[in-house]
Enzyme design. Structure first.
Site, PDB file in Angstrom:
ATOM      1  N   ASP A  82      -1.698   6.513   6.241  1.00  0.00           N
ATOM      2  CA  ASP A  82      -2.801   5.745   5.668  1.00  0.00           C
ATOM      3  C   ASP A  82      -3.194   4.731   6.736  1.00  0.00           C
ATOM      4  O   ASP A  82      -2.492   3.750   6.958  1.00  0.00           O
ATOM      5  CB  ASP A  82      -2.321   5.049   4.381  1.00  0.00           C
ATOM      6  N   LYS A 114     -13.179  -1.609   6.358  1.00  0.00           N
ATOM      7  CA  LYS A 114     -12.560  -2.669   7.152  1.00  0.00           C
ATOM      8  C   LYS A 114     -13.044  -2.600   8.599  1.00  0.00           C
ATOM      9  O   LYS A 114     -13.551  -3.573   9.136  1.00  0.00           O
ATOM     10  CB  LYS A 114     -11.047  -2.566   7.081  1.00  0.00           C
ATOM     11  N   TRP A 146       0.829  -1.214   0.000  1.00  0.00           N
ATOM     12  CA  TRP A 146       0.000   0.000   0.000  1.00  0.00           C
ATOM     13  C   TRP A 146       0.855   1.251   0.000  1.00  0.00           C
ATOM     14  O   TRP A 146       0.539   2.230  -0.691  1.00  0.00           O
ATOM     15  CB  TRP A 146      -1.009  -0.040   1.139  1.00  0.00           C
TER      16      TRP A 146
END
Ligand code: PMP
Length: 372
Positions: A175, A199, A101
């Site tokens: 993030d 999530k 990511w």
């Protein structure tokens, strides 16, 4: 009906109480005669839902007053463009690469600024988090980006770096898509945090953005208005139509989080402190089971193993399919690892109860013994 335990990395399991409340309110929210999906985002009903969600998130995460909380769209990947469009001023940005990511973030940002890799764990196959003291930070970077929990590689920063102590005045951008609200955040170390909701918070479609006020108002001229943090903040996340239903479900999840309790009377904690304690216990149970087995293993350094995403492998990969089908038969769903790394992955977000991790560990032991 007992539902299976769902270990999906995202979109992921939500608290059953949240789903039940949403079902009960589907046709008529609070006597309004409307589903939340059918309401104007400018009407008093939705404004009340939005304001409560924002206030509850601020309270839960102890977000200081100098930060704005925005409900945006586009998810974590869009933020990889939106953050540099707002914060880079077209200059230099430092990236710390700890997995897929953060790698993606750096690649996307190249379109808007000059990126610099201050540290990377690529040579270890992303199994560790480089120590902040080793980072090569630029003096004049507009900000430093890191992914505080790498969902695929299972690497988590358990402490955010203190950039000031490293000689940098740059704001830290995190993030936190895959561990938002699973633990507390030291906001004194953060300038901007972003994360998709799918999530830990709700359905896909809403992105949580927490941004320090002094970072607003510096967007590049090419930044789309709907993605300019200042424009979004000035309009209370209603510059364009926000993802109303996703905000509503996230709001129900925040209320669920506020109700959580852990510990005995006297030392009992609630909210994020409670969920953090439970998350630590869940992760420890699973990592202990992996480490004490001769069939399963995890590759990540112990000091930076994720509490949310636990990738693990079978020493005999020819047994992967049997493992997954046996798990499914026992109501343990979506354990297959990400295709880029293979193996298994158990995502044990806030909504995964301890009973789910216990059921997984019991199954892992049984599978190992049966095949021994
Ligand atoms: N960052 C992280 C850490 C993620 O886990 C994900 C999604 N798995 C993303 C970014 C991308 O999010 P989205 O698909 O919502 O754009």
């Amino acid at each position: 009906m007992t539902r299976p335990f769902n270990f999906s990395a995202g979109p992921a399991a939500l608290p059953e109480e949240v789903l039940q409340q949403a079902a009960a309110e589907m046709l008529d929210w609070n006597g309004s005669g409307m589903s939340v999906m059918e309401m104007s985002h400018r009407g008093k009903e939705f404004i009340a839902i939005h304001d409560a969600a924002e206030a509850d998130f601020r309270e839960l995460m102890a977000v200081p007053d100098e930060f704005r909380i925005l409900f945006m769209q586009g998810g974590g990947l869009a933020e990889n463009a939106i953050a540099p469009l707002n914060l880079s001023r077209g200059g230099k940005v430092d990236f710390v690469l700890t997995g897929s990511w953060s790698e993606k973030s750096e690649k996307e940002a190249r379109k808007y600024c000059t990126t610099h890799v201050a540290a990377t764990a690529a040579d270890s196959g992303f199994t560790h988090a480089p120590a902040p003291a080793s980072w090569r930070l630029q003096r004049d970077a507009a900000y430093v980006h890191l992914c505080s929990n790498e969902t695929i590689h299972g690497v988590e920063f358990h402490d955010l770096p203190d950039l000031k102590a490293l000689g940098s005045d740059a704001p830290l951008v995190i993030d936190f898509s895959s561990h938002v609200a699973s633990r507390s955040v030291d906001w004194s170390r953060v300038g901007l945090a972003f994360g998709g909701a799918q999530k830990n918070l709700g359905p896909a479609g809403v992105t949580m953005v927490v941004v320090r006020e002094d970072l607003l108002g510096h967007a590049l001229p090419i930044c789309p208005s709907a993605f300019d943090y200042k424009t979004v903040a000035d309009h209370g996340s209603m510059f364009n139509t926000p993802p109303t239903y996703a905000i509503y479900i996230a709001g129900l999840t925040f209320q669920w989080l506020k109700r959580q309790r852990e510990g005995q009377a006297g030392t009992e904690v609630s909210g994020v402190a409670a969920i953090e304690r439970r998350n630590m216990a869940k992760a420890q149970l699973l990592y202990d089971a992996i480490d004490s087995s001769s069939l399963y293993f995890n590759k990540v350094d112990r000091g930076c193993r994720s509490r949310m995403n636990v990738p693990f492998y079978l020493r005999d990969e020819s047994r992967n399919e049997a493992f997954l089908s046996g798990a499914k038969a026992r109501g343990l769903l979506q354990l297959k690892g990400h295709k880029s790394v293979g193996g298994m992955r158990a995502s044990i977000y806030n909504a995964m109860p301890m009973a789910g991790v216990e059921a997984l560990v019991a199954y892992m032991r049984e599978f190992e013994q049966k095949q021994a």
